[in-house]
Design an enzyme around this catalytic site. Sequence first.
Site, PDB file in Angstrom:
ATOM      1  CG  ASP A  30      10.499  -0.379   7.603  1.00 34.07           C
ATOM      2  OD1 ASP A  30       9.626  -0.916   6.591  1.00 34.07           O
ATOM      3  OD2 ASP A  30      10.114  -0.173   8.729  1.00 34.07           O
ATOM      4  CG  ASN A  87       3.415  -7.589   4.205  1.00 31.72           C
ATOM      5  OD1 ASN A  87       3.783  -8.868   3.877  1.00 31.72           O
ATOM      6  ND2 ASN A  87       4.297  -6.780   4.976  1.00 31.72           N
ATOM      7  N   GLY A  93      -0.687  -8.733   7.093  1.00 33.80           N
ATOM      8  CA  GLY A  93      -0.102  -8.019   7.864  1.00 33.80           C
ATOM      9  C   GLY A  93      -0.072  -6.542   7.331  1.00 33.80           C
ATOM     10  CD  GLN A  94      -1.617  -3.397   2.279  1.00 36.80           C
ATOM     11  OE1 GLN A  94      -2.422  -4.294   1.951  1.00 36.80           O
ATOM     12  NE2 GLN A  94      -1.421  -1.978   1.797  1.00 36.80           N
ATOM     13  CG  HIS A 100       4.445  -0.687   1.382  1.00 38.26           C
ATOM     14  ND1 HIS A 100       3.154  -0.487   1.593  1.00 38.26           N
ATOM     15  CD2 HIS A 100       5.006  -1.730   2.133  1.00 38.26           C
ATOM     16  CE1 HIS A 100       2.838  -1.212   2.804  1.00 38.26           C
ATOM     17  NE2 HIS A 100       3.992  -1.821   3.214  1.00 38.26           N
ATOM     18  CG  HIS A 102       8.226  -4.521   3.518  1.00 34.98           C
ATOM     19  ND1 HIS A 102       8.383  -4.078   4.378  1.00 34.98           N
ATOM     20  CD2 HIS A 102       7.128  -4.691   3.085  1.00 34.98           C
ATOM     21  CE1 HIS A 102       7.241  -3.674   5.093  1.00 34.98           C
ATOM     22  NE2 HIS A 102       6.499  -3.982   4.329  1.00 34.98           N
TER      23      HIS A 102
HETATM   24  P1  DGP Z   1       3.307  -3.233   5.829  1.00 33.70           P
HETATM   25  O1  DGP Z   1       2.889  -3.907   7.263  1.00 33.70           O
HETATM   26  O2  DGP Z   1       3.682  -3.991   4.775  1.00 33.70           O
HETATM   27  O3  DGP Z   1       2.063  -2.166   5.763  1.00 33.70           O
HETATM   28  O4  DGP Z   1       4.741  -2.167   6.341  1.00 33.70           O
HETATM   29  C1  DGP Z   1       4.438  -0.976   6.514  1.00 33.70           C
HETATM   30  C2  DGP Z   1       5.758  -0.594   6.967  1.00 33.70           C
HETATM   31  O5  DGP Z   1       6.149   0.698   6.866  1.00 33.70           O
HETATM   32  C3  DGP Z   1       6.542  -1.098   8.378  1.00 33.70           C
HETATM   33  O6  DGP Z   1       7.505  -1.869   8.110  1.00 33.70           O
HETATM   34  C4  DGP Z   1       6.965   0.076   9.055  1.00 33.70           C
HETATM   35  C5  DGP Z   1       6.953   1.368   7.991  1.00 33.70           C
HETATM   36  N1  DGP Z   1       6.671   2.829   8.263  1.00 33.70           N
HETATM   37  C6  DGP Z   1       5.326   3.074   8.836  1.00 33.70           C
HETATM   38  N2  DGP Z   1       5.121   4.191   9.096  1.00 33.70           N
HETATM   39  C7  DGP Z   1       6.529   4.776   8.583  1.00 33.70           C
HETATM   40  C8  DGP Z   1       7.132   6.201   8.618  1.00 33.70           C
HETATM   41  O7  DGP Z   1       6.604   7.227   8.929  1.00 33.70           O
HETATM   42  N3  DGP Z   1       8.337   6.316   8.065  1.00 33.70           N
HETATM   43  C9  DGP Z   1       8.791   5.085   7.521  1.00 33.70           C
HETATM   44  N4  DGP Z   1      10.204   5.338   7.090  1.00 33.70           N
HETATM   45  N5  DGP Z   1       8.407   3.875   7.695  1.00 33.70           N
HETATM   46  C10 DGP Z   1       7.132   3.727   8.384  1.00 33.70           C
END
Ligand code: DGP
Length: 114
Positions: A30, A87, A93-94, A100, A102
């Site tokens: 992340d 999420n 908070g998606q 996905h 976490h």
């Molecule tokens: P959510 O809120 O559950 O949709 O989490 C999305 C997650 O994705 C957040 O923790 C940050 C991560 N994220 C967003 N854009 C990118 C990206 O371009 N690269 C990576 N590695 N993570 C990302």
Amino acid sequence: MQDCIFCKIVKKEIPAEIVYENDHVLVFKDVKPASPIHLLLIPKKHIPTFFDLQPEDSQIIGEVQRAAATVARDMGLAEKGFRLVSNCMEDAGQLVFHMHYHMLAGRPLQWPPG
Ligand code: DGP
């Protein structure tokens, strides 16, 4: 899907720190870690949310969960464990609408989450 950031990571159009990959699953770090180990586990198939899951997706989602165990073992988490959270939509908070999980690990985690 064209404008999906995670689909672009799947297609290697934008970089990510990939830690595991098979035909159906991609696991990468992340970009904004919330714990010492914070990975994102995604199906390569574009599925926006749980509500979009089709019967034929069951195997793919099972593979994502099995990848969690594989990656966790490889990262030395078999003893202490990890948390897998997903999420789904606004109240959770998606932010990225490509399903996905976490994987959070590497420190004791609070329960319940905020
Ligand atoms: P959510 O809120 O559950 O949709 O989490 C999305 C997650 O994705 C957040 O923790 C940050 C991560 N994220 C967003 N854009 C990118 C990206 O371009 N690269 C990576 N590695 N993570 C990302």
